[in-house]
Design a protein around this motif. Structure first.
Motif, PDB file in Angstrom:
ATOM      1  N   LEU A  76       1.115  -0.761  -0.121  1.00  0.00           N
ATOM      2  CA  LEU A  76      -0.149   0.192  -0.012  1.00  0.00           C
ATOM      3  C   LEU A  76       0.769   0.874  -0.476  1.00  0.00           C
ATOM      4  CD1 LEU A  76      -2.496   0.956   0.377  1.00  0.00           C
ATOM      5  CD2 LEU A  76      -2.700   1.676   2.576  1.00  0.00           C
ATOM      6  N   ASP A  77       1.628   1.387   1.062  1.00  0.00           N
ATOM      7  CA  ASP A  77       2.765   2.190   1.071  1.00  0.00           C
ATOM      8  C   ASP A  77       4.511   2.162   0.870  1.00  0.00           C
ATOM      9  OD1 ASP A  77       3.212   1.174   3.096  1.00  0.00           O
ATOM     10  OD2 ASP A  77       2.464   2.601   3.972  1.00  0.00           O
ATOM     11  N   GLY A  78       4.508   0.788   0.783  1.00  0.00           N
ATOM     12  CA  GLY A  78       5.832   0.892   0.760  1.00  0.00           C
ATOM     13  C   GLY A  78       7.105   0.669   1.986  1.00  0.00           C
ATOM     14  N   SER A  79       5.952   0.706   3.161  1.00  0.00           N
ATOM     15  CA  SER A  79       6.645   1.052   4.528  1.00  0.00           C
ATOM     16  C   SER A  79       6.763  -0.384   4.852  1.00  0.00           C
ATOM     17  CB  SER A  79       5.807   1.462   5.868  1.00  0.00           C
ATOM     18  OG  SER A  79       4.984   0.177   5.536  1.00  0.00           O
ATOM     19  N   SER A  80       7.997  -0.494   5.758  1.00  0.00           N
ATOM     20  CA  SER A  80       9.008  -1.565   5.851  1.00  0.00           C
ATOM     21  C   SER A  80       8.073  -2.178   7.384  1.00  0.00           C
ATOM     22  CB  SER A  80      11.000  -1.270   6.554  1.00  0.00           C
ATOM     23  OG  SER A  80      11.937  -2.662   7.189  1.00  0.00           O
ATOM     24  N   LEU A  81       8.410  -4.041   6.461  1.00  0.00           N
ATOM     25  CA  LEU A  81       7.570  -4.267   7.767  1.00  0.00           C
ATOM     26  C   LEU A  81       8.961  -5.583   8.587  1.00  0.00           C
ATOM     27  CD1 LEU A  81       4.115  -5.202   6.160  1.00  0.00           C
ATOM     28  CD2 LEU A  81       4.660  -3.950   7.974  1.00  0.00           C
ATOM     29  N   LEU A  82       9.388  -5.204   7.878  1.00  0.00           N
ATOM     30  CA  LEU A  82      10.670  -6.674   7.984  1.00  0.00           C
ATOM     31  C   LEU A  82      12.111  -5.980   7.376  1.00  0.00           C
ATOM     32  CD1 LEU A  82      11.834  -9.106  10.037  1.00  0.00           C
ATOM     33  CD2 LEU A  82      10.988 -10.705   8.045  1.00  0.00           C
ATOM     34  N   GLN A  93      17.492 -23.916   9.346  1.00  0.00           N
ATOM     35  CA  GLN A  93      17.668 -22.628   9.907  1.00  0.00           C
ATOM     36  C   GLN A  93      17.086 -21.807   8.469  1.00  0.00           C
ATOM     37  OE1 GLN A  93      21.889 -22.444  10.815  1.00  0.00           O
ATOM     38  NE2 GLN A  93      21.008 -22.494  12.959  1.00  0.00           N
ATOM     39  N   ALA A  94      17.262 -21.736   7.567  1.00  0.00           N
ATOM     40  CA  ALA A  94      16.778 -20.922   6.876  1.00  0.00           C
ATOM     41  C   ALA A  94      15.879 -21.325   6.111  1.00  0.00           C
ATOM     42  CB  ALA A  94      17.729 -21.356   5.780  1.00  0.00           C
ATOM     43  N   LEU A  95      15.019 -22.323   6.250  1.00  0.00           N
ATOM     44  CA  LEU A  95      13.757 -22.414   6.265  1.00  0.00           C
ATOM     45  C   LEU A  95      12.385 -21.718   7.789  1.00  0.00           C
ATOM     46  CD1 LEU A  95      11.443 -23.706   4.282  1.00  0.00           C
ATOM     47  CD2 LEU A  95      11.847 -26.107   5.885  1.00  0.00           C
ATOM     48  N   GLY A  96      13.402 -22.095   8.517  1.00  0.00           N
ATOM     49  CA  GLY A  96      12.169 -21.464   9.987  1.00  0.00           C
ATOM     50  C   GLY A  96      12.560 -20.458   9.042  1.00  0.00           C
ATOM     51  N   MET A  97      13.665 -19.315   8.743  1.00  0.00           N
ATOM     52  CA  MET A  97      13.283 -18.156   8.836  1.00  0.00           C
ATOM     53  C   MET A  97      12.612 -17.458   7.177  1.00  0.00           C
ATOM     54  SD  MET A  97      17.736 -16.457   8.793  1.00  0.00           S
ATOM     55  CE  MET A  97      18.467 -17.325  10.917  1.00  0.00           C
ATOM     56  N   LEU A  98      12.128 -18.264   6.467  1.00  0.00           N
ATOM     57  CA  LEU A  98      11.396 -18.388   5.087  1.00  0.00           C
ATOM     58  C   LEU A  98       9.606 -18.537   5.996  1.00  0.00           C
ATOM     59  CD1 LEU A  98      11.159 -17.942   2.558  1.00  0.00           C
ATOM     60  CD2 LEU A  98      11.681 -20.540   2.014  1.00  0.00           C
ATOM     61  N   LYS A  99       9.642 -19.249   6.822  1.00  0.00           N
ATOM     62  CA  LYS A  99       8.762 -19.829   7.626  1.00  0.00           C
ATOM     63  C   LYS A  99       8.231 -18.067   7.799  1.00  0.00           C
ATOM     64  CE  LYS A  99       8.773 -24.088   8.093  1.00  0.00           C
ATOM     65  NZ  LYS A  99       8.662 -25.436   9.115  1.00  0.00           N
ATOM     66  N   VAL A 100       9.080 -17.588   8.774  1.00  0.00           N
ATOM     67  CA  VAL A 100       8.916 -16.277   9.606  1.00  0.00           C
ATOM     68  C   VAL A 100       8.637 -15.195   8.791  1.00  0.00           C
ATOM     69  CG1 VAL A 100      10.313 -14.318  10.483  1.00  0.00           C
ATOM     70  CG2 VAL A 100      10.599 -16.293  11.790  1.00  0.00           C
ATOM     71  N   LEU A 101       9.221 -15.070   7.625  1.00  0.00           N
ATOM     72  CA  LEU A 101       8.862 -14.147   6.436  1.00  0.00           C
ATOM     73  C   LEU A 101       7.728 -14.140   5.569  1.00  0.00           C
ATOM     74  CD1 LEU A 101      10.170 -11.697   4.803  1.00  0.00           C
ATOM     75  CD2 LEU A 101      11.201 -13.567   2.575  1.00  0.00           C
ATOM     76  N   MET A 102       7.215 -15.556   5.657  1.00  0.00           N
ATOM     77  CA  MET A 102       6.070 -15.894   5.365  1.00  0.00           C
ATOM     78  C   MET A 102       4.409 -15.909   6.238  1.00  0.00           C
ATOM     79  SD  MET A 102       6.077 -19.465   3.583  1.00  0.00           S
ATOM     80  CE  MET A 102       4.746 -20.154   4.251  1.00  0.00           C
ATOM     81  N   ALA A 103       4.986 -15.301   7.456  1.00  0.00           N
ATOM     82  CA  ALA A 103       3.898 -15.187   8.325  1.00  0.00           C
ATOM     83  C   ALA A 103       4.012 -13.511   8.072  1.00  0.00           C
ATOM     84  CB  ALA A 103       3.946 -15.804   9.541  1.00  0.00           C
ATOM     85  N   VAL A 104       5.156 -12.948   7.841  1.00  0.00           N
ATOM     86  CA  VAL A 104       4.822 -11.545   7.868  1.00  0.00           C
ATOM     87  C   VAL A 104       3.872 -11.429   6.496  1.00  0.00           C
ATOM     88  CG1 VAL A 104       6.246  -9.451   7.671  1.00  0.00           C
ATOM     89  CG2 VAL A 104       7.081 -10.884   9.841  1.00  0.00           C
ATOM     90  N   VAL A 105       4.552 -11.587   6.383  1.00  0.00           N
ATOM     91  CA  VAL A 105       4.004 -11.582   4.023  1.00  0.00           C
ATOM     92  C   VAL A 105       2.718 -11.610   4.246  1.00  0.00           C
ATOM     93  CG1 VAL A 105       3.405 -11.481   2.086  1.00  0.00           C
ATOM     94  CG2 VAL A 105       5.936 -10.883   2.638  1.00  0.00           C
ATOM     95  N   GLY A 106       2.307 -12.704   4.799  1.00  0.00           N
ATOM     96  CA  GLY A 106       0.494 -13.344   4.982  1.00  0.00           C
ATOM     97  C   GLY A 106       0.312 -12.868   5.405  1.00  0.00           C
ATOM     98  N   SER A 119       4.267 -16.958  16.905  1.00  0.00           N
ATOM     99  CA  SER A 119       5.200 -17.972  16.506  1.00  0.00           C
ATOM    100  C   SER A 119       6.032 -17.237  15.748  1.00  0.00           C
ATOM    101  CB  SER A 119       3.891 -18.815  16.141  1.00  0.00           C
ATOM    102  OG  SER A 119       3.979 -18.677  15.305  1.00  0.00           O
ATOM    103  N   ALA A 120       6.018 -16.401  14.706  1.00  0.00           N
ATOM    104  CA  ALA A 120       6.770 -15.910  14.212  1.00  0.00           C
ATOM    105  C   ALA A 120       8.044 -15.285  14.308  1.00  0.00           C
ATOM    106  CB  ALA A 120       6.522 -14.928  13.216  1.00  0.00           C
ATOM    107  N   ALA A 121       7.298 -13.857  15.216  1.00  0.00           N
ATOM    108  CA  ALA A 121       8.891 -13.414  16.360  1.00  0.00           C
ATOM    109  C   ALA A 121       9.763 -14.426  16.855  1.00  0.00           C
ATOM    110  CB  ALA A 121       8.068 -12.505  16.876  1.00  0.00           C
ATOM    111  N   ALA A 122       9.345 -15.352  17.585  1.00  0.00           N
ATOM    112  CA  ALA A 122      10.358 -16.409  18.227  1.00  0.00           C
ATOM    113  C   ALA A 122      11.181 -16.797  17.058  1.00  0.00           C
ATOM    114  CB  ALA A 122       9.284 -17.223  19.057  1.00  0.00           C
TER     115      ALA A 122
END
Length: 126
Positions: A76-82, A93-106, A119-122
């Protein structure tokens, strides 16, 4: 099992099997699109995993030395979420980080405000 190390995954192009395929059903359920790009080979080659949702987009960049950069933006406005710089020495470990990114984007509600997922933050703090 600890998973494959970063340089193996990138040099042998194993990310499709180790990072993308395990998430395919969750991506479909969340209506997220994921694309994988291997960067040009260098002394510290990288891969990029881009996730696109209806309200946000994100990227995980993983270098063969294990460094990871996660970023997500609200469409919507290009603001940073993460925005995070981390280290993932294994594919798990990379898969876990990708899951966090999915949680933020979704995880954006219909009014485009970020709803923090505990759970994503943890996962990101690990």
């Amino acid at each position: 099992m600890e998973g494959s190390v970063a340089n193996e995954v990138i040099e042998q192009r194993l990310a499709e099997a180790l990072l993308v395929e395990p998430l395919s059903s969750e991506l479909a359920t969340r209506s997220l699109e994921l694309s994988l790009t291997y960067c040009q080979p260098t002394a510290n080659t990288a891969l990029c995993l881009d996730i696109d949702g209806s309200s946000a987009t994100g990227r995980l960049t993983w270098w063969s030395d294990g460094n990871v950069y996660l970023e997500a933006l609200r469409l919507l406005d290009g603001s940073s979420l993460l925005s995070a710089h981390l280290v993932a020495s294994s594919s798990e470990q990379a898969l876990g980080m990708l899951k966090v990114l999915m949680a933020v984007v979704g995880g954006l509600s219909s009014n485009s405000s970020f709803e923090a997922d505990g759970s994503a933050a943890a996962q990101l703090k690990r």
